[in-house]
Design a protein around this motif. Structure first.
Motif, mmCIF file in Angstrom:
data_model
loop_
_atom_site.group_PDB
_atom_site.id
_atom_site.type_symbol
_atom_site.label_atom_id
_atom_site.label_comp_id
_atom_site.label_asym_id
_atom_site.label_seq_id
_atom_site.Cartn_x
_atom_site.Cartn_y
_atom_site.Cartn_z
ATOM 1 N N SER A 97 0.850 -1.197 0.000
ATOM 2 C CA SER A 97 0.000 0.000 0.000
ATOM 3 C C SER A 97 0.885 1.246 0.000
ATOM 4 C CB SER A 97 -0.887 0.005 1.242
ATOM 5 O OG SER A 97 -0.071 0.108 2.389
ATOM 6 N N THR A 98 0.284 2.373 -0.243
ATOM 7 C CA THR A 98 1.050 3.624 -0.210
ATOM 8 C C THR A 98 1.642 3.832 1.185
ATOM 9 O OG1 THR A 98 -0.382 4.542 -1.895
ATOM 10 C CG2 THR A 98 0.892 6.115 -0.620
ATOM 11 N N SER A 99 0.861 3.507 2.213
ATOM 12 C CA SER A 99 1.357 3.704 3.585
ATOM 13 C C SER A 99 2.608 2.857 3.839
ATOM 14 C CB SER A 99 0.276 3.320 4.597
ATOM 15 O OG SER A 99 -0.904 4.040 4.363
ATOM 16 N N PHE A 126 -1.668 14.589 4.006
ATOM 17 C CA PHE A 126 -2.607 13.492 4.264
ATOM 18 C C PHE A 126 -2.229 12.765 5.572
ATOM 19 C CE2 PHE A 126 -4.361 9.226 3.553
ATOM 20 C CZ PHE A 126 -5.673 9.570 3.268
ATOM 21 N N THR A 128 -2.035 9.672 6.644
ATOM 22 C CA THR A 128 -1.134 8.517 6.702
ATOM 23 C C THR A 128 0.331 8.952 6.586
ATOM 24 O OG1 THR A 128 -1.250 6.151 6.199
ATOM 25 C CG2 THR A 128 -0.809 7.562 4.332
ATOM 26 N N ASP A 129 0.605 9.975 5.807
ATOM 27 C CA ASP A 129 1.980 10.474 5.673
ATOM 28 C C ASP A 129 2.483 10.972 7.037
ATOM 29 O OD1 ASP A 129 0.359 10.805 3.184
ATOM 30 O OD2 ASP A 129 2.326 11.214 2.316
ATOM 31 N N SER A 174 3.271 15.803 -0.321
ATOM 32 C CA SER A 174 2.399 15.402 -1.433
ATOM 33 C C SER A 174 2.577 16.376 -2.577
ATOM 34 C CB SER A 174 0.933 15.428 -1.003
ATOM 35 O OG SER A 174 0.626 14.304 -0.235
ATOM 36 N N TYR A 178 -4.369 16.595 -0.762
ATOM 37 C CA TYR A 178 -5.618 15.808 -0.829
ATOM 38 C C TYR A 178 -6.850 16.662 -0.578
ATOM 39 C CZ TYR A 178 -6.317 15.840 4.258
ATOM 40 O OH TYR A 178 -6.560 16.213 5.560
ATOM 41 N N ASP A 203 4.715 12.241 -2.318
ATOM 42 C CA ASP A 203 3.520 11.384 -2.375
ATOM 43 C C ASP A 203 2.703 11.856 -3.576
ATOM 44 O OD1 ASP A 203 1.042 10.147 -2.101
ATOM 45 O OD2 ASP A 203 1.062 10.224 0.088
ATOM 46 N N SER A 205 -0.084 10.453 -4.787
ATOM 47 C CA SER A 205 -1.400 9.796 -4.818
ATOM 48 C C SER A 205 -2.454 10.606 -5.566
ATOM 49 C CB SER A 205 -1.887 9.517 -3.391
ATOM 50 O OG SER A 205 -1.035 8.582 -2.791
ATOM 51 N N HIS A 206 -2.457 11.929 -5.369
ATOM 52 C CA HIS A 206 -3.474 12.760 -6.018
ATOM 53 C C HIS A 206 -2.976 13.424 -7.294
ATOM 54 C CE1 HIS A 206 -6.893 12.555 -3.296
ATOM 55 N NE2 HIS A 206 -5.990 12.337 -2.362
ATOM 56 N N CYS A 226 -0.850 6.104 -4.874
ATOM 57 C CA CYS A 226 -1.971 5.161 -4.987
ATOM 58 C C CYS A 226 -2.290 4.887 -6.459
ATOM 59 C CB CYS A 226 -3.232 5.752 -4.382
ATOM 60 S SG CYS A 226 -3.113 6.206 -2.656
ATOM 61 N N TYR A 228 -5.515 3.464 -7.114
ATOM 62 C CA TYR A 228 -6.976 3.260 -7.185
ATOM 63 C C TYR A 228 -7.744 4.559 -7.404
ATOM 64 C CZ TYR A 228 -6.010 4.064 -2.174
ATOM 65 O OH TYR A 228 -5.534 4.549 -0.989
ATOM 66 N N LYS A 229 -7.020 5.672 -7.539
ATOM 67 C CA LYS A 229 -7.705 6.958 -7.743
ATOM 68 C C LYS A 229 -7.847 7.212 -9.249
ATOM 69 C CE LYS A 229 -5.734 8.655 -3.425
ATOM 70 N NZ LYS A 229 -6.932 8.810 -2.597
HETATM 71 C C1 LIG Z 1 -1.941 11.549 -0.263
HETATM 72 C C2 LIG Z 1 -2.369 10.168 0.105
HETATM 73 N N1 LIG Z 1 -1.458 9.275 0.513
HETATM 74 C C3 LIG Z 1 -1.826 8.012 0.840
HETATM 75 C C4 LIG Z 1 -3.144 7.610 0.774
HETATM 76 C C5 LIG Z 1 -3.623 6.235 1.148
HETATM 77 O O1 LIG Z 1 -2.672 5.318 1.370
HETATM 78 P P1 LIG Z 1 -3.060 3.773 1.468
HETATM 79 O O2 LIG Z 1 -3.296 3.274 0.085
HETATM 80 O O3 LIG Z 1 -1.922 3.156 2.148
HETATM 81 O O4 LIG Z 1 -4.335 3.669 2.259
HETATM 82 C C6 LIG Z 1 -4.106 8.507 0.327
HETATM 83 C C7 LIG Z 1 -5.515 8.062 0.239
HETATM 84 O O5 LIG Z 1 -6.420 8.754 -0.064
HETATM 85 C C8 LIG Z 1 -3.709 9.813 -0.008
HETATM 86 O O6 LIG Z 1 -4.625 10.696 -0.408
#
Ligand SMILES: Cc1ncc(COP(=O)(O)O)c(C=O)c1O
Length: 404
Positions: A97-99, A126, A128-129, A174, A178, A203, A205-206, A226, A228-229
Motif C-alpha cells: 500500500s502507499t502507507s 494526508f 497517513t503520511d 504530497s 488531498y 507522495d 497519490s493525487h 496510490c 486506485y484513484k
Molecule cells: C496523499 C495520500 N497518501 C496516501 C493515501 C492512502 O494510502 P493507502 O493506500 O496506504 O491507504 C491517500 C488516500 O487517499 C492519499 O490521499
C-alpha cells in the motif's frame, strides 16, 4: 434548454476524450460520480483483465502462474514510469500500500543520511503520511518537525526554508494536496531540500494520472502513490514506489521479505537483497489486483497524460466559474488555488455546513462527492469518464442543496 445546458452539450461534443467514457462499464451506480480521486470507476479493460486472470491463470495454471506473475510488479512499474511518472525504467515497482511504501522509502532515505535526526513534513498533508512519520520518529528517537503551511495554497520552497538545517534527513510532501488540490512544485522543493543535503520523498497519490510528472528531470529522490484513484486500479490495488537509480545500490529498506532476497528459492539462511528496484519488494504481491491495474492502465495510457490534464483543467475551471456564479453568493469560499498551474485535478469549496451538504447532495440530488474535514466539499471530475454536463449538474445541485 437553458443557455448553460446547451453550452455543456457543446463542450461535451467537442471533448477529445469523450469516447473514453465507453471504455468503462455501464454506469449502474445511479449517481453523478464526482469522486474519482477516492476510487476510480471500473473500466472494461480492468474487468476483462482480472476475469482472464481468474479463469485462465488462477483457474488453469495454478502455481505455474508464478513463472510469469513475478514480473508484473516490474512491468507495470515500468509502464507507469514511462507513461505517467517521467522516469526511466528500473526505478518503479508496484507493491504493497502507499502507507507501507512510505515507511519503506522514508527509512531507505534515512539509511543514506544515517547521522541526521530530523524528519520534516507539511502539517496539512494526508494523515497517513504524518502518522507514518510520527511512528518512525518515535521508534528511532528522531525529531519530527511540521511546517505550518497555508491549507489551501501550494507549499513553496520558502515555507520549508526556515525549518531546514544540516540535521534534516528526510522531507515528505504530497505533490497535490488531498484537501485543496493545490499542486506543489516538487522540482523547486527538491532543489531547496538538496541544498542542505536532505532527501525528498514525494507522495503522488493525487497527482498521478491527473498532472504530468517528471520525477527524473525534477531530481526527486523517492516517491510513492496510490493506483486506485485516477488510475482506476480498483479498491485496494497496490501502490507504486519510485527510487532514483543512482541511490538504489547504497540504500537499505527496512522490511526484509523473501521477494527481495537474492536467489529467492535457494531459501538461504540469511537475507541479501537483490540489486535494483526489486529490493523494495517484501512478500507475495496481489496478482489479481495487479492484473486489474494492468488493464486499467491501458485506458489511461491511451488517453495520454497531456490530454487528460488539458481536459481536467477545463473541468476544474468550469467548476470555479460556476462556483463564482451560484456558490459564492451562498457563503461558499473557494478552498483551492484559482490559477490552473497551481491546481491538481480536484477543487474544494469551504462552507460551515459542508458535511451536511455533502450528505444532502447524495440523498436528494444523487451527486456523490467527498466531505473533507474541517469544512470542505471536494469535487473531483475524472477526465476519462466525467462529462462537462456532470460537472455543471454537480455544482448546480450543491447550490440547490444550500438553498434548501
Ligand atoms: C496523499 C495520500 N497518501 C496516501 C493515501 C492512502 O494510502 P493507502 O493506500 O496506504 O491507504 C491517500 C488516500 O487517499 C492519499 O490521499
Amino acid at each position: 434548454m437553458s443557455g448553460m445546458g446547451s453550452k455543456m452539450l457543446e463542450l461535451d461534443d467537442e471533448d477529445e476524450l469523450k469516447d473514453f467514457r465507453a471504455c468503462f462499464v455501464d454506469d449502474r451506480s445511479g449517481v453523478n460520480y464526482l469522486d474519482g480521486n477516492s476510487l476510480g470507476r471500473l473500466s472494461r479493460a480492468a474487468r476483462d483483465s482480472i476475469m482472464t486472470a481468474i479463469d485462465q491463470e488462477w483457474g488453469v495454471e495454478l502455481i505455474r502462474g508464478w513463472e510469469h506473475w513475478g514480473e508484473l510488479s516490474f512491468a507495470i512499474g515500468d509502464t507507469l514510469a514511462a507513461e505517467l511518472l517521467g522516469a526511466a525504467s528500473g526505478q518503479v515497482v508496484v507493491a504493497d500500500s502507499t502507507s507501507v511504501n512510505l515507511y519503506k522509502v522514508i527509512m531507505a532515505a534515512h539509511s543514506l543520511v544515517p547521522d541526521r535526526r530530523v524528519l520534516l513534513a507539511d502539517l496539512n498533508d494526508f494523515p497517513t503520511d504524518r502518522y507514518i512519520l510520527e511512528g518512525i520518529a518515535k521508534a528511532n528517537r528522531m525529531e519530527l518537525r511540521f511546517i505550518a503551511t497555508a491549507m489551501d495554497e501550494p507549499v513553496v520552497a520558502d515555507d520549508f526554508a526556515p525549518y531546514l538545517d544540516d540535521d534534516v534527513a528526510v522531507v515528505v510532501l504530497s505533490q497535490v494536496n488531498y484537501r485543496s488540490g493545490a499542486l506543489n512544485d516538487l522540482a523547486q522543493i527538491a532543489y531547496t531540500v538538496h541544498s542542505v543535503g536532505a532527501m525528498l520523498v514525494g507522495d503522488l497519490s493525487h497527482s498521478v494520472g491527473a498532472v504530468p510528472i517528471a520525477l527524473d528531470d525534477d531530481d526527486i529522490d523517492f516517491a510513492v502513490g496510490c493506483t486506485y484513484k485516477y488510475l482506476n486500479g480498483g479498491p485496494g490495488s497496490p501502490a507504486f514506489l519510485y527510487a532514483r537509480r543512482r541511490l538504489q545500490a547504497e540504500l537499505t529498506q527496512p522490511i526484509w521479505g523473501w521477494f527481495s532476497a537474492r536467489d529467492q528459492f535457494t531459501m538461504a539462511p540469511g537475507y541479501e537483497p537483490v540489486a535494483g528496484i526489486g529490493r523494495f519488494l517484501v512478500g507475495t504481491p496481489p496478482v489479481l489486483q495487479l492484473r486489474a491495474l494492468e488493464g486499467a492502465l491501458t485506458v489511461v495510457c491511451e488517453a495520454g497524460i497531456e490530454r487528460l490534464r488539458a481536459k481536467s483543467l477545463r473541468q476544474t475551471e468550469l467548476a470555479i466559474e460556476l462556483f463564482e456564479q451560484v456558490l459564492a453568493p451562498h457563503g461558499f469560499r473557494l478552498a483551492s488555488p484559482r490559477l490552473g498551474p497551481e491546481r491538481g485535478g480536484h477543487v474544494s469549496f469551504e462552507h460551515p455546513h459542508a458535511q451536511e451538504l455533502t450528505s444532502i447532495l447524495l440523498r436528494d440530488h444523487r451527486v456523490l462527492v467527498d466531505y473533507r474535514a474541517p469544512n470542505r466539499v471536494r469535487f473531483a471530475p475524472s477526465p476519462l469518464y466525467t462529462s462537462f454536463a456532470q460537472v455543471y449538474e454537480g455544482i448546480m445541485a450543491l447550490a440547490k442543496a444550500v438553498e434548501s
